[in-house]
Design a protein around this motif. Sequence first.
Motif, PDB file in Angstrom:
ATOM      1  N   ASP A 160      48.579  32.536  46.987  1.00 47.87           N
ATOM      2  CA  ASP A 160      48.679  33.341  45.714  1.00 47.87           C
ATOM      3  C   ASP A 160      49.503  32.663  44.601  1.00 47.87           C
ATOM      4  O   ASP A 160      50.582  32.014  44.557  1.00 47.87           O
ATOM      5  CB  ASP A 160      49.367  34.840  46.163  1.00 47.87           C
ATOM      6  N   THR A 161      48.903  33.052  43.421  1.00 46.55           N
ATOM      7  CA  THR A 161      49.501  32.787  42.026  1.00 46.55           C
ATOM      8  C   THR A 161      49.664  34.136  41.380  1.00 46.55           C
ATOM      9  O   THR A 161      49.285  35.163  42.004  1.00 46.55           O
ATOM     10  CB  THR A 161      48.697  31.895  41.091  1.00 46.55           C
ATOM     11  N   GLU A 162      50.651  34.134  40.386  1.00 40.08           N
ATOM     12  CA  GLU A 162      50.633  35.393  39.778  1.00 40.08           C
ATOM     13  C   GLU A 162      49.455  35.973  39.106  1.00 40.08           C
ATOM     14  O   GLU A 162      49.228  37.153  39.450  1.00 40.08           O
ATOM     15  CB  GLU A 162      51.641  35.261  38.462  1.00 40.08           C
ATOM     16  N   GLU A 163      48.624  35.206  38.872  1.00 37.73           N
ATOM     17  CA  GLU A 163      46.979  35.749  38.450  1.00 37.73           C
ATOM     18  C   GLU A 163      46.196  36.237  39.523  1.00 37.73           C
ATOM     19  O   GLU A 163      45.726  37.333  39.509  1.00 37.73           O
ATOM     20  CB  GLU A 163      46.304  34.384  37.624  1.00 37.73           C
ATOM     21  N   SER A 164      46.029  35.416  40.715  1.00 37.36           N
ATOM     22  CA  SER A 164      45.492  35.873  41.889  1.00 37.36           C
ATOM     23  C   SER A 164      46.097  37.226  42.382  1.00 37.36           C
ATOM     24  O   SER A 164      45.251  38.233  42.736  1.00 37.36           O
ATOM     25  CB  SER A 164      45.291  34.728  42.903  1.00 37.36           C
ATOM     26  N   LEU A 165      47.373  37.308  42.500  1.00 40.83           N
ATOM     27  CA  LEU A 165      48.148  38.597  43.067  1.00 40.83           C
ATOM     28  C   LEU A 165      47.946  39.729  42.215  1.00 40.83           C
ATOM     29  O   LEU A 165      47.493  40.948  42.446  1.00 40.83           O
ATOM     30  CB  LEU A 165      49.422  38.105  43.268  1.00 40.83           C
ATOM     31  N   SER A 166      47.854  39.491  40.886  1.00 39.99           N
ATOM     32  CA  SER A 166      47.740  40.502  39.741  1.00 39.99           C
ATOM     33  C   SER A 166      46.422  41.127  40.010  1.00 39.99           C
ATOM     34  O   SER A 166      46.098  42.374  39.962  1.00 39.99           O
ATOM     35  CB  SER A 166      48.011  39.913  38.495  1.00 39.99           C
ATOM     36  N   GLN A 167      45.275  40.019  39.997  1.00 36.55           N
ATOM     37  CA  GLN A 167      43.876  40.773  40.182  1.00 36.55           C
ATOM     38  C   GLN A 167      43.705  41.588  41.347  1.00 36.55           C
ATOM     39  O   GLN A 167      42.998  42.583  41.350  1.00 36.55           O
ATOM     40  CB  GLN A 167      43.066  39.470  40.155  1.00 36.55           C
ATOM     41  N   ARG A 168      44.462  41.348  42.439  1.00 35.75           N
ATOM     42  CA  ARG A 168      44.043  42.035  43.744  1.00 35.75           C
ATOM     43  C   ARG A 168      44.662  43.230  43.594  1.00 35.75           C
ATOM     44  O   ARG A 168      44.361  44.387  44.318  1.00 35.75           O
ATOM     45  CB  ARG A 168      44.282  41.144  44.971  1.00 35.75           C
ATOM     46  N   ILE A 169      45.938  43.277  43.096  1.00 35.43           N
ATOM     47  CA  ILE A 169      46.607  44.769  42.647  1.00 35.43           C
ATOM     48  C   ILE A 169      45.842  45.395  41.732  1.00 35.43           C
ATOM     49  O   ILE A 169      45.850  46.575  42.119  1.00 35.43           O
ATOM     50  CB  ILE A 169      48.064  44.141  42.549  1.00 35.43           C
ATOM     51  N   LEU A 170      45.399  44.752  40.736  1.00 36.90           N
ATOM     52  CA  LEU A 170      44.599  45.665  39.973  1.00 36.90           C
ATOM     53  C   LEU A 170      43.418  46.384  40.457  1.00 36.90           C
ATOM     54  O   LEU A 170      43.249  47.489  39.811  1.00 36.90           O
ATOM     55  CB  LEU A 170      44.294  44.902  38.592  1.00 36.90           C
ATOM     56  N   ALA A 171      42.910  45.841  41.231  1.00 41.55           N
ATOM     57  CA  ALA A 171      41.636  46.225  41.796  1.00 41.55           C
ATOM     58  C   ALA A 171      42.122  47.675  42.695  1.00 41.55           C
ATOM     59  O   ALA A 171      41.382  48.694  42.562  1.00 41.55           O
ATOM     60  CB  ALA A 171      41.000  45.459  42.834  1.00 41.55           C
ATOM     61  N   VAL A 172      43.257  47.601  43.129  1.00 42.50           N
ATOM     62  CA  VAL A 172      43.725  48.845  43.766  1.00 42.50           C
ATOM     63  C   VAL A 172      44.200  49.868  42.769  1.00 42.50           C
ATOM     64  O   VAL A 172      44.087  51.022  43.084  1.00 42.50           O
ATOM     65  CB  VAL A 172      44.820  48.502  44.773  1.00 42.50           C
ATOM     66  N   GLU A 173      44.650  49.493  41.835  1.00 41.91           N
ATOM     67  CA  GLU A 173      45.313  50.396  40.765  1.00 41.91           C
ATOM     68  C   GLU A 173      44.326  51.193  40.192  1.00 41.91           C
ATOM     69  O   GLU A 173      44.350  52.297  40.167  1.00 41.91           O
ATOM     70  CB  GLU A 173      45.976  49.298  39.496  1.00 41.91           C
ATOM     71  N   HIS A 174      43.173  50.499  40.065  1.00 35.99           N
ATOM     72  CA  HIS A 174      41.964  51.137  39.407  1.00 35.99           C
ATOM     73  C   HIS A 174      41.576  52.487  40.265  1.00 35.99           C
ATOM     74  O   HIS A 174      41.255  53.535  39.633  1.00 35.99           O
ATOM     75  CB  HIS A 174      40.817  50.382  39.112  1.00 35.99           C
ATOM     76  N   ARG A 175      41.686  52.391  41.644  1.00 37.84           N
ATOM     77  CA  ARG A 175      41.258  53.497  42.364  1.00 37.84           C
ATOM     78  C   ARG A 175      42.557  54.564  42.632  1.00 37.84           C
ATOM     79  O   ARG A 175      42.343  55.738  42.477  1.00 37.84           O
ATOM     80  CB  ARG A 175      40.570  52.909  43.783  1.00 37.84           C
ATOM     81  N   LEU A 176      43.835  53.854  42.795  1.00 40.05           N
ATOM     82  CA  LEU A 176      44.832  54.567  43.042  1.00 40.05           C
ATOM     83  C   LEU A 176      45.261  55.593  42.033  1.00 40.05           C
ATOM     84  O   LEU A 176      45.618  56.641  42.092  1.00 40.05           O
ATOM     85  CB  LEU A 176      45.932  53.807  43.529  1.00 40.05           C
ATOM     86  N   TYR A 177      44.948  55.177  40.872  1.00 36.53           N
ATOM     87  CA  TYR A 177      45.428  56.095  39.721  1.00 36.53           C
ATOM     88  C   TYR A 177      44.635  57.034  39.645  1.00 36.53           C
ATOM     89  O   TYR A 177      45.095  58.226  39.239  1.00 36.53           O
ATOM     90  CB  TYR A 177      45.581  55.021  38.232  1.00 36.53           C
ATOM     91  N   SER A 178      43.257  57.057  39.794  1.00 36.60           N
ATOM     92  CA  SER A 178      42.540  58.011  39.738  1.00 36.60           C
ATOM     93  C   SER A 178      42.854  59.137  40.868  1.00 36.60           C
ATOM     94  O   SER A 178      42.565  60.130  40.407  1.00 36.60           O
ATOM     95  CB  SER A 178      41.006  57.665  39.755  1.00 36.60           C
ATOM     96  N   ASP A 179      42.985  58.521  42.148  1.00 40.17           N
ATOM     97  CA  ASP A 179      43.191  59.404  43.106  1.00 40.17           C
ATOM     98  C   ASP A 179      44.604  60.390  42.737  1.00 40.17           C
ATOM     99  O   ASP A 179      44.365  61.624  42.994  1.00 40.17           O
ATOM    100  CB  ASP A 179      43.629  58.653  44.507  1.00 40.17           C
ATOM    101  N   ALA A 180      45.408  59.668  42.212  1.00 32.44           N
ATOM    102  CA  ALA A 180      46.847  60.504  41.990  1.00 32.44           C
ATOM    103  C   ALA A 180      46.518  61.352  40.978  1.00 32.44           C
ATOM    104  O   ALA A 180      46.857  62.654  41.152  1.00 32.44           O
ATOM    105  CB  ALA A 180      47.847  59.501  41.646  1.00 32.44           C
ATOM    106  N   VAL A 181      45.933  61.213  39.948  1.00 30.72           N
ATOM    107  CA  VAL A 181      45.494  62.206  38.849  1.00 30.72           C
ATOM    108  C   VAL A 181      44.617  63.312  39.485  1.00 30.72           C
ATOM    109  O   VAL A 181      44.992  64.401  39.042  1.00 30.72           O
ATOM    110  CB  VAL A 181      44.748  61.386  37.535  1.00 30.72           C
ATOM    111  N   ARG A 182      43.660  62.848  40.245  1.00 34.26           N
ATOM    112  CA  ARG A 182      42.831  64.057  40.939  1.00 34.26           C
ATOM    113  C   ARG A 182      43.655  64.799  41.578  1.00 34.26           C
ATOM    114  O   ARG A 182      43.350  66.249  41.430  1.00 34.26           O
ATOM    115  CB  ARG A 182      41.688  63.228  41.696  1.00 34.26           C
TER     116      ARG A 182
END
Length: 205
Positions: A160-182
Amino acid sequence: MRTAILASGRGSNLQALITTCQSGNLPIEIVAVGSDLPGAGALMLAEEAGIPARVFPISNYQHRQAQEEDILIWMQNNEVELLLLAGYMRVLSPYCMSQIHFPVLNIHPSLLPAFPGLHAQRQALDYGVKVSGCTVHFVDEGLDSGPIILQEAVPVLSEDTEESLSQRILAVEHRLYSDAVRLLALGKVERTGRRVHILQQEELG
């Protein structure tokens, strides 16, 4: 819930929230988007979605409190019931938080309380952890220190680089934020001090 979103960057989490709303899977209404940066991509995304957008450049104000007072008035005028921080790069002051009487949520790219603040993914790599992830939490007067609503782990790979780890975490962020707000909008989030309990169907009144 009438929702305002503050963002400083390109707005990928904002877009994920907009998309989930448009699909009918998020029971909130995004009524306003704001940013502290005039060129933020989030502002363009809001305009494309037909959401009123406003910029609050810190250089336009004599001091920080004046900017935050303007943001507070903006939220009051929009009858906001929920504030979401989506890559907003300024910490809301204790004064500002004391004036907000509705939930404020943020998403952070680490498993808090590990690696708060800027460059969390770089912090994780530098520390050598094997697992990182993201956290949705209530905002309080500290730096990424509020009670945790949801977390999800993301493995850190040896290449992993900072960029590759960031991208994989970001994909989870997009789902998790909506889950929490829901969950919050459906009344399934119960907070007692620092502990947050997600109510099951049989616990709802």
